[in-house]
Design a protein around this motif. Structure first.
Motif, PDB file in Angstrom:
ATOM      1  N   ASN A  11      84.757 -15.975 -19.640  1.00 27.70           N
ATOM      2  CA  ASN A  11      83.848 -17.070 -19.318  1.00 27.70           C
ATOM      3  C   ASN A  11      83.602 -17.917 -20.554  1.00 27.70           C
ATOM      4  OD1 ASN A  11      83.513 -16.109 -16.674  1.00 27.70           O
ATOM      5  ND2 ASN A  11      81.919 -14.671 -17.367  1.00 27.70           N
ATOM      6  N   PRO A  12      83.923 -19.194 -20.538  1.00 26.07           N
ATOM      7  CA  PRO A  12      83.655 -20.048 -21.698  1.00 26.07           C
ATOM      8  C   PRO A  12      82.164 -20.295 -21.855  1.00 26.07           C
ATOM      9  CG  PRO A  12      84.477 -21.376 -19.885  1.00 26.07           C
ATOM     10  CD  PRO A  12      84.539 -19.955 -19.421  1.00 26.07           C
ATOM     11  N   LYS A  13      81.733 -20.299 -23.103  1.00 24.97           N
ATOM     12  CA  LYS A  13      80.329 -20.581 -23.397  1.00 24.97           C
ATOM     13  C   LYS A  13      80.243 -21.528 -24.572  1.00 24.97           C
ATOM     14  CE  LYS A  13      77.597 -16.786 -21.567  1.00 24.97           C
ATOM     15  NZ  LYS A  13      76.469 -15.890 -21.862  1.00 24.97           N
ATOM     16  N   GLU A  14      79.112 -22.186 -24.683  1.00 26.34           N
ATOM     17  CA  GLU A  14      78.902 -23.109 -25.783  1.00 26.34           C
ATOM     18  C   GLU A  14      78.428 -22.292 -26.997  1.00 26.34           C
ATOM     19  OE1 GLU A  14      80.379 -25.944 -23.655  1.00 26.34           O
ATOM     20  OE2 GLU A  14      79.730 -26.226 -25.702  1.00 26.34           O
ATOM     21  N   ALA A  15      79.204 -22.364 -28.055  1.00 25.89           N
ATOM     22  CA  ALA A  15      78.879 -21.623 -29.279  1.00 25.89           C
ATOM     23  C   ALA A  15      78.377 -22.588 -30.346  1.00 25.89           C
ATOM     24  CB  ALA A  15      80.091 -20.874 -29.797  1.00 25.89           C
ATOM     25  N   VAL A  16      77.403 -22.139 -31.091  1.00 27.68           N
ATOM     26  CA  VAL A  16      76.856 -22.939 -32.198  1.00 27.68           C
ATOM     27  C   VAL A  16      77.762 -22.756 -33.414  1.00 27.68           C
ATOM     28  CG1 VAL A  16      74.894 -23.302 -33.719  1.00 27.68           C
ATOM     29  CG2 VAL A  16      74.519 -22.719 -31.308  1.00 27.68           C
ATOM     30  N   VAL A  17      78.331 -23.841 -33.909  1.00 22.56           N
ATOM     31  CA  VAL A  17      79.199 -23.770 -35.093  1.00 22.56           C
ATOM     32  C   VAL A  17      78.629 -24.580 -36.247  1.00 22.56           C
ATOM     33  CG1 VAL A  17      81.288 -23.316 -33.781  1.00 22.56           C
ATOM     34  CG2 VAL A  17      80.615 -25.685 -34.220  1.00 22.56           C
ATOM     35  N   GLY A  18      77.427 -25.117 -36.068  1.00 23.62           N
ATOM     36  CA  GLY A  18      76.784 -25.841 -37.156  1.00 23.62           C
ATOM     37  C   GLY A  18      75.338 -26.135 -36.821  1.00 23.62           C
ATOM     38  N   TYR A  19      74.481 -25.955 -37.789  1.00 24.15           N
ATOM     39  CA  TYR A  19      73.070 -26.311 -37.576  1.00 24.15           C
ATOM     40  C   TYR A  19      72.404 -26.621 -38.906  1.00 24.15           C
ATOM     41  CZ  TYR A  19      71.940 -21.401 -38.851  1.00 24.15           C
ATOM     42  OH  TYR A  19      71.807 -20.192 -39.485  1.00 24.15           O
ATOM     43  N   GLN A  20      71.266 -27.283 -38.797  1.00 27.89           N
ATOM     44  CA  GLN A  20      70.438 -27.554 -39.964  1.00 27.89           C
ATOM     45  C   GLN A  20      69.333 -26.522 -40.034  1.00 27.89           C
ATOM     46  OE1 GLN A  20      69.219 -31.650 -39.178  1.00 27.89           O
ATOM     47  NE2 GLN A  20      70.480 -32.359 -40.902  1.00 27.89           N
ATOM     48  N   LYS A  75      88.124 -29.363 -15.277  1.00 28.73           N
ATOM     49  CA  LYS A  75      86.961 -30.103 -14.762  1.00 28.73           C
ATOM     50  C   LYS A  75      85.676 -29.345 -15.009  1.00 28.73           C
ATOM     51  CE  LYS A  75      89.488 -32.632 -11.190  1.00 28.73           C
ATOM     52  NZ  LYS A  75      89.662 -32.849  -9.723  1.00 28.73           N
ATOM     53  N   LEU A  76      85.740 -28.015 -14.833  1.00 33.91           N
ATOM     54  CA  LEU A  76      84.530 -27.217 -15.059  1.00 33.91           C
ATOM     55  C   LEU A  76      84.089 -27.279 -16.515  1.00 33.91           C
ATOM     56  CD1 LEU A  76      85.289 -24.069 -12.866  1.00 33.91           C
ATOM     57  CD2 LEU A  76      83.560 -25.836 -12.431  1.00 33.91           C
ATOM     58  N   ALA A  77      85.058 -27.252 -17.408  1.00 33.78           N
ATOM     59  CA  ALA A  77      84.736 -27.320 -18.832  1.00 33.78           C
ATOM     60  C   ALA A  77      84.110 -28.651 -19.183  1.00 33.78           C
ATOM     61  CB  ALA A  77      86.011 -27.100 -19.669  1.00 33.78           C
ATOM     62  N   THR A  78      84.689 -29.719 -18.593  1.00 33.68           N
ATOM     63  CA  THR A  78      84.129 -31.048 -18.854  1.00 33.68           C
ATOM     64  C   THR A  78      82.724 -31.159 -18.300  1.00 33.68           C
ATOM     65  OG1 THR A  78      86.346 -31.975 -18.718  1.00 33.68           O
ATOM     66  CG2 THR A  78      84.502 -33.518 -18.539  1.00 33.68           C
ATOM     67  N   GLU A 128      72.604 -14.196 -29.001  1.00 38.43           N
ATOM     68  CA  GLU A 128      73.770 -13.388 -28.680  1.00 38.43           C
ATOM     69  C   GLU A 128      75.048 -13.978 -29.278  1.00 38.43           C
ATOM     70  OE1 GLU A 128      75.158 -10.476 -28.421  1.00 38.43           O
ATOM     71  OE2 GLU A 128      73.761  -9.980 -26.804  1.00 38.43           O
ATOM     72  N   GLU A 129      76.059 -13.110 -29.387  1.00 41.08           N
ATOM     73  CA  GLU A 129      77.335 -13.516 -29.969  1.00 41.08           C
ATOM     74  C   GLU A 129      78.249 -14.088 -28.897  1.00 41.08           C
ATOM     75  OE1 GLU A 129      78.913 -10.094 -31.915  1.00 41.08           O
ATOM     76  OE2 GLU A 129      77.666 -10.346 -33.704  1.00 41.08           O
ATOM     77  N   CYS A 130      78.909 -15.191 -29.282  1.00 41.31           N
ATOM     78  CA  CYS A 130      79.808 -15.851 -28.341  1.00 41.31           C
ATOM     79  C   CYS A 130      81.275 -15.596 -28.643  1.00 41.31           C
ATOM     80  CB  CYS A 130      79.561 -17.362 -28.362  1.00 41.31           C
ATOM     81  SG  CYS A 130      78.453 -17.903 -27.031  1.00 41.31           S
ATOM     82  N   LEU A 180      74.816 -20.955 -27.868  1.00 42.05           N
ATOM     83  CA  LEU A 180      73.709 -21.900 -27.715  1.00 42.05           C
ATOM     84  C   LEU A 180      72.823 -21.419 -26.579  1.00 42.05           C
ATOM     85  CD1 LEU A 180      72.548 -24.681 -28.614  1.00 42.05           C
ATOM     86  CD2 LEU A 180      73.858 -25.676 -26.727  1.00 42.05           C
ATOM     87  N   ASN A 181      71.550 -21.222 -26.848  1.00 41.59           N
ATOM     88  CA  ASN A 181      70.669 -20.655 -25.828  1.00 41.59           C
ATOM     89  C   ASN A 181      69.231 -20.989 -26.194  1.00 41.59           C
ATOM     90  OD1 ASN A 181      69.193 -19.065 -24.024  1.00 41.59           O
ATOM     91  ND2 ASN A 181      70.634 -17.345 -24.147  1.00 41.59           N
ATOM     92  N   TYR A 182      68.729 -22.083 -25.618  1.00 44.14           N
ATOM     93  CA  TYR A 182      67.339 -22.453 -25.868  1.00 44.14           C
ATOM     94  C   TYR A 182      66.482 -21.657 -24.906  1.00 44.14           C
ATOM     95  CZ  TYR A 182      63.127 -25.190 -26.535  1.00 44.14           C
ATOM     96  OH  TYR A 182      61.838 -25.579 -26.813  1.00 44.14           O
TER      97      TYR A 182
END
Length: 1297
Positions: free
Chosen positions: A149-158, A8-11, A35-37, A55-57
């Motif tokens: 701790n799970p974090k959102e990692a960027v795996v694609g960008y323009q 649930k936390l991940a969702t 930073e590295e994820c 991901l870190n704006y």
């Protein structure tokens, strides 16, 4: 409960993130990630860990302390001073970025501005303080960090860049070379497109493709034209930084890129001078115009030439009396003479037990002291000999091609050849060859003899250098069968061997393809297989549409004394056997051509053995002709008595014994023989010997034994008449060939020596053994005994009349009068002058060379191989530029004079070779030279991370562009022993470990730099390539000798394995003129001396022989016979045979006492022309015509065609032109001979008068009375005065005449 809560936390985290991802702002001073994820879960099998950012704006961070130092080291373009610098990357990210950039810098560091621009690009997207304005995140994933701790990692960008920045970055890198291969570094960084089809967009796309094994995530580079905002998100500003030009220095102090890596850095080099235009006069071919002018001059002035005749009878009288006495003795004791002759021949021929037969083409056609041989010896002594090549070129005609729609590469053309089943069949064929070796006493395979560049000491089968298409799959059937589903841009499709092959053919240096197969392109032995070594018959780099597979096995070239040499020969024999068996298999899907290193020598030897029966038939035909032609056929009842079968056989045996004696003698003294000698010398000696035999026998048959003269005396007298002519020809030819031995070409030299002695021995045996044989045959004939049945006698007695046969009356009554008619003579002169002028023109257009396929017999598998080689190969043979001792590579000036990277001399060794490749049609160089100096410098560079020891020891760390002398000497062995891998592709093992030779003191005494020729298809191109390579090497030598400390005798030379064969064509024209001139000289001198210093006869003799040689070369041009060493041997032979056609006729004319030139020419034509025609022309022609059926093309062209031309032209000039020439310009009557004949006639008349007077006196004494007064007889003194007066009158008459 914990699992449910975690889910649930991940969702919830994902739901909270989605608005942020979609509503993220693009503002200055903000980061899109930081930073590295952890590792990217969607990427596997990468060459470096695929660490992705979080991901870190957020706002960009200030960079201080160690963080700033690392940023300044990795991304100096972002450093604004400590305290004033902000960035969007942590120190961990900088460390990962540095690791990633190091791999690219290993190949780009040669050009500092390119490496700087490449780092600039990735620093901007990773660390720019305005990162959010440059990139747009397009794909994120949950990544669990180490702390859990799970974090959102960027795996694609323009990433948005302007085309100005992208194009400038690409331009600075597109020409950077990889010295080890001569190719472009961009080829390894552009995926399937390679260097030729690479563009800025394709280059950036490859860098942003996570499947390439290097990129940790997917980057979609959007290249926007300046001012174009179409498709650009609000707030995004495409990055428009300034990329450095390759000819600019970097802010950190890096020098401008070298000319080899940057065209803008190249100096203004004038293009090479155009080829020398053909010789012209007044706009037309100069040789043609000169020939026409010469024709006019010769045709306009046919007036008779007169000069003072200085004749002498001494030489003729001396030689005639000498040979008369000699012949009488030989004929008197025939059995003893034959026995002694047999003993002498046996002693000489005994040397044949130690005969050496040279079959090595290098030993035959290249002089030991020639430049090419010395260069080959230097190369093979200091480096290993060029490896033994065994090759197959396979095609599959008739199989339809197809279009493969690749997920990654789009529609691709595949030929019917490039199919999975054929690749597997090729792989199976590749692994078949094993055999039992007696030398190793065990089963041997490829690993026992193969060339293993990366593991030469103890190679396994996978270490062997086998270049073939299955190597892209590491010769693994599992890899060929591998396939996997892959998703690209939302499309899921299966990728298989075809996608991997497309990629590898365009990027053979890649350690991992860009498909999800993740396979390497490198061969199983650790080196790349370049496309031109795997496939052939393609155009525009459309490799998958190739028409041919190429498979090459490279074996070590052991010395012949090494036991492994025999193993290598056995392996090649087994290779040929397996390939030939496979070719016969009806189930085979390939049509192919093949060769082994031993094939050339094997095929030449096989051809020689197969053509021996042809030569035997040829000799048999000649023998039958001689036996028949020498016979007298006046009566059917005496046909078995008057035949000359045994005499003909004896003549053939004399020729054979002379050849055996010559070969035996030179075998005694250690001069090797060759197949050319075995084939040519017997023909030459047979031509000379048969002519002399015919002259002698026919003269004997036409002679009548004088009253009271013994048979032996008659033979001696006949020999005295003809032997001076025989001596004239034989001595001329023998001296001619002895002088021809001054040639530097081994085959020509040995041929000349063998021929000279054989001709001399033939004359000696004719003067001894053959005269004895003639005496025995005359004794048999006088006894009316049959030839083969000596006990049988015939009743019909031999006629005492001279037997002229058929030919002499025909030539006397018909041929000579027609030929020497006043109108015919003019026509003959005009025709032969036109022939001479035309041949002079054609002579300047004769093709020089010998294409190697001509050495093969018709139907040989090597002919198919040469055809496939020229049709399908896209690159030529490697050429090494070798340096000798005397150059200091360790100094800064020395390195700069050789290398081609930053700071190197613009006219260094590598640069000059690079300039030459810009003009391949002139230089015949297709691929620039690799340079161990460049790769060594790059290997030492701390930025490349190659020299681990170097970078770890701070006390040896250097910042200079080039190493010091101490550093150079210390680390060179480490570089040469370093195996290249992904972390350091600059390692020298395999590429350079055998390219640098040092002495015990560490001084470099030899090194080499390998380039490639363009495809060379004929001997003219091979010769031109050698000449241009030498010119280039001489230019390089001059430049390097200017470096301080260089030895004055330092030299750079080019070496290719074919140089020793084609060097002869650089000098064969002057060599041929020298050899033929040496042969012509004795023909003139001997003719003059033996004819009593008759200069005019000598000059006419010489002129006619020269015309025969010139006309022969002219016909060679028309008949497609190239001028080469084999042709030169035949031309030297032509001089010898021409002497036979010409000298006998000239001597006969000079000694004739007919009152006019025309009558003397008729007499010479009838008497001597008939013997020459029967003895030379008709002896050679039947044997030559048989050679037309030989299998060997060399024999058909250079022995059948060329000998036929020589014989026909010799016959035409000797029997048609020369009589006419003598009738115009021949010498006057030999007064000494005329005086002798007249004195003989006068003496005979006086004797007859005295006899009549004496008879009359006796009769008168018997008829008259005793008291009748008789007149007093003339006193002796009166008779003497009468005789003297008569002789004086004759002398006056002769002088008046």
């Amino acid at each position: 409960f914990k699992v449910s809560l975690s889910s649930k936390l991940a969702t919830l985290s994902l739901l909270l993130h989605l608005p942020v991802l979609s509503e993220a702002l693009h503002e200055p001073g903000y980061c899109a990630f930081y930073e590295e994820c952890g590792l990217n879960p969607s990427v596997g099998g990468t060459l470096i860990p695929p660490i992705v950012p979080c991901l870190n704006y957020s706002q960009a961070r200030p960079i201080l302390g160690d963080h700033y130092k690392k940023l300044q080291q990795v991304c100096p373009m972002l450093a604004q001073g400590e305290g004033n610098t902000f960035a969007c990357c942590s120190i961990k990210q900088l460390n990962s970025l540095e690791t990633s950039l190091t791999l690219s810098k290993a190949v780009l560091i040669r050009c500092p501005s390119c490496a700087d621009n490449f780092a600039h690009l990735h620093c901007i997207t990773t660390c720019s303080p305005n990162q959010s304005q440059i990139v747009k995140v397009t794909k994120v994933m949950n990544v669990t960090q180490l702390v859990g701790n799970p974090k959102e990692a960027v795996v694609g960008y323009q990433a948005f860049l302007t085309t100005n920045f992208a194009d400038a970055s690409f331009q600075s890198c597109k020409n950077v070379r990889i010295p080890a291969t001569g190719g472009f570094a961009i080829a390894t960084m552009c995926g399937r497109y390679g260097a030729k089809l690479c563009t800025p967009q394709r280059w950036f796309d490859f860098q942003g493709d996570s499947s390439n094994g290097l990129a940790p995530l997917d980057i979609d580079f959007q290249l926007m034209k300046e001012g174009d905002t179409t498709g650009v998100p609000e707030g995004v500003i495409p990055y428009n930084g300034r990329a450095l030009g390759c000819n600019e220095t970097t802010p950190s102090g890096g020098e401008a890129c070298s000319c080899q890596d940057c065209q803008e850095s190249c100096p203004s080099v004038p293009p090479p001078e155009p080829p020398t235009p053909p010789f012209t006069l007044l706009g037309i071919d100069g040789y043609l115009l000169i020939s026409i002018i010469l024709l006019c001059l010769l045709a306009i002035h046919p007036s008779e030439v007169t000069c003072a005749d200085k004749n002498s009878l001494a030489a003729q009288a001396f030689l005639s009396s000498l040979f008369r006495a000699w012949g009488t003795v030989m004929a008197t004791y025939p059995l003893m003479v034959l026995l002694l002759s047999a003993v002498i021949v046996a002693v000489f021929a005994a040397g044949l037990k130690s005969i050496e037969l040279t079959t090595d083409p290098v030993e035959l056609w290249s002089a030991p002291n020639s430049r090419a041989r010395q260069e080959k010896e230097f190369h093979d002594t200091h480096f290993d000999p060029f490896f033994r090549t065994n090759q197959l070129i396979l095609t599959a005609p008739g199989r339809e091609g197809y279009i493969y729609d690749s997920l990654l590469f789009g529609p691709q053309n595949f030929s019917g050849l490039v199919s999975k089943d054929l690749i597997i069949e090729l792989l199976e064929l590749q692994t078949r060859i094993q055999f039992w070796s007696e030398d190793l006493n065990r089963t041997a395979s490829l690993k026992d003899v193969c060339f293993a560049p990366l593991n030469p000491s103890n190679p396994s089968l996978t270490d062997c250098a086998v270049n073939s298409l299955p190597q892209y799959f590491q010769n693994s059937l599992d890899n060929i069968n591998a396939k996997v589903n892959m998703t690209e841009l939302g499309v899921t499709k299966e990728v298989d061997w075809r996608d991997h092959l497309i990629y590898c053919l365009n990027s053979p240096l890649s350690f991992k393809d860009i498909t999800d197969l993740g396979m390497s392109c490198m061969a199983d032995y650790g080196a790349p297989v370049f496309s031109f070594l795997a496939v052939g018959g393609y155009s525009n780099d459309d490799f998958t549409n190739a028409e041919a597979f190429i498979m090459t096995f490279s074996l070590n070239n052991y010395a012949r004394s090494n036991p492994k040499f025999n193993v290598a020969m056995q392996w090649e024999s087994e290779f040929l056997k397996i390939v030939q068996d496979y070719q016969k298999n009806p189930a085979a899907n390939f049509t192919f051509a093949y060769m082994a290193e031993r094939s050339l020598e094997d095929e030449i030897n096989r051809t020689t053995a197969e053509d021996i029966p042809i030569f035997m038939i040829s000799y048999a035909v000649i023998f039958v002709y001689i036996a028949v032609a020498l016979g007298e056929y006046s009566s059917c009842k005496r046909i078995l008595v008057d035949s000359k079968f045994l005499v003909g056989l004896g003549g053939i045996l004399v020729v054979g014994c002379s050849v055996l004696s010559s070969m035996g003698f030179y075998s005694w003294i250690g001069i090797p023989s060759s197949l050319v000698i075995l084939q040519v010398v017997p023909f030459l000696v047979l031509a000379v010997g048969a002519d002399n035999i015919f002259i002698f026998v026919l003269e004997y048959q036409r002679d009548v034994r004088r009253p009271g003269e013994k048979r032996e005396e008659q033979i001696g007298r006949v020999l005295g008449n003809v032997a001076p002519s025989m001596l004239l020809c034989s001595l001329s030819e023998s001296v001619c060939f002895f002088l021809g031995a001054l040639s530097t070409m081994p085959a020509v030299k040995s041929f000349a020596l063998y021929a000279a002695l054989a001709v001399l021995m033939d004359f000696v045996l004719q003067m001894t053994a053959f005269v004895a044989l003639m005496s025995l045959d005359a004794r048999r004939q006088d006894s009316n005994r049959c030839e083969l049945l000596c006990c049988v006698k015939v009743g019909k007695e031999r006629s005492n009349k001279p037997n002229e046969g058929f030919l002499l009356p025909f030539m006397r009554k018909f041929y000579a009068p027609v030929l020497l008619h006043r109108f015919t003579r003019v026509i003959v002169m005009l025709v032969f002058i036109i022939m001479l002028c035309g041949s002079l023109y054609l002579m300047f257009n004769v093709t020089v060379g010998l294409d190697q396929e001509l050495a093969m017999p018709k139907g040989s598998y090597m002919l198919d191989y040469f055809q496939y080689l020229y049709k399908y190969f896209e690159v030529g043979a490697p050429v090494y530029f070798v340096t000798k001792k005397g150059f200091n590579f360790t100094s800064v000036e020395g390195m700069n004079a050789v290398c081609s990277s930053v700071g190197c001399d613009q006219f260094s060794l590598a640069q000059k070779i690079q300039y030459a490749t810009n003009y391949p049609e002139r230089s015949y160089l297709g691929i620039p030279a690799n340079s161990w100096v460049d790769d060594f410098i790059d290997w030492l560079n701390p930025g490349s991370k190659c020299c681990r020891l170097y970078t770890l020891e701070n006390d040896t760390f250097f910042t200079e562009a080039l190493p010091t002398v101490e550093q150079f000497n210390r680390f060179l062995p480490d570089f040469l022993g370093n195996r290249p891998d992904l972390q350091c592709s600059k390692g020298g093992l395999g590429a350079y470990d055998k390219a640098v030779v040092r002495d015990e003191g560490g001084e470099i005494i030899a090194s080499r730099f390998m380039a490639y020729h363009t495809p060379l298809t004929n001997s003219q191109e091979f010769t031109a390539a050698l000449l241009m390579a030498r010119e280039l090497a001489d230019n390089i030598t001059k430049g390097m000798r200017k470096i301080p400390g260089t030895s004055p005798d330092f030299e750079v030379f080019p070496y290719t394995v074919t140089n020793v064969f084609y060097e002869q064509y650089l000098t064969i024209v002057p060599e041929g003129l020298f050899s033929i001139s040496l042969c012509l000289l004795p023909t003139f001198v001997v003719c003059c001396l033996l004819l009593g210093l008759d200069l005019r006869s000598g000059l006419l003799n010489l002129l006619t022989i020269i015309m025969i040689v010139v006309d022969t070369v002219g016909v060679m041009t028309l008949w497609g016979i190239d001028y080469n060493a084999v042709a030169l041997i035949n031309l030297v032979t032509a001089v010898g045979i021409s002497v036979e056609f010409v000298s006998h006729m000239t001597r006969s004319f000079a000694l004739s006492i007919k009152p006019t030139h025309v009558e003397r020419a008729k007499e010479a034509t009838a008497n001597m022309g008939s013997a020459v025609f029967a003895g030379v022309a008709m002896t050679n022609l039947p044997g030559i015509l048989v050679l037309a059926f030989a299998k060997a093309q060399l024999i058909q062209i250079f022995f059948f065609r060329l000998n036929l031309v020589i014989t026909l032209l010799g016959m035409a000039h000797g029997l048609i032109f020369l009589p006419v020439l003598l009738s115009y310009f021949g010498p006057g009557v030999n007064k000494a001979v005329l005086l002798q004949e007249q004195l003989k006639a006068n003496s005979k008349a006086n004797d007859e008068l005295r006899m009549r007077n004496h008879v009359k006196q006796v009769y008168d004494n018997l008829s008259y009375e005793e008291n009748e007064v008789k007149g007093d007889p003339p006193s002796p003194s009166d008779a003497s005065r009468s005789s003297e007066f008569t002789e004086k009158q004759w002398e006056d008459k002769i002088d008046h005449f």
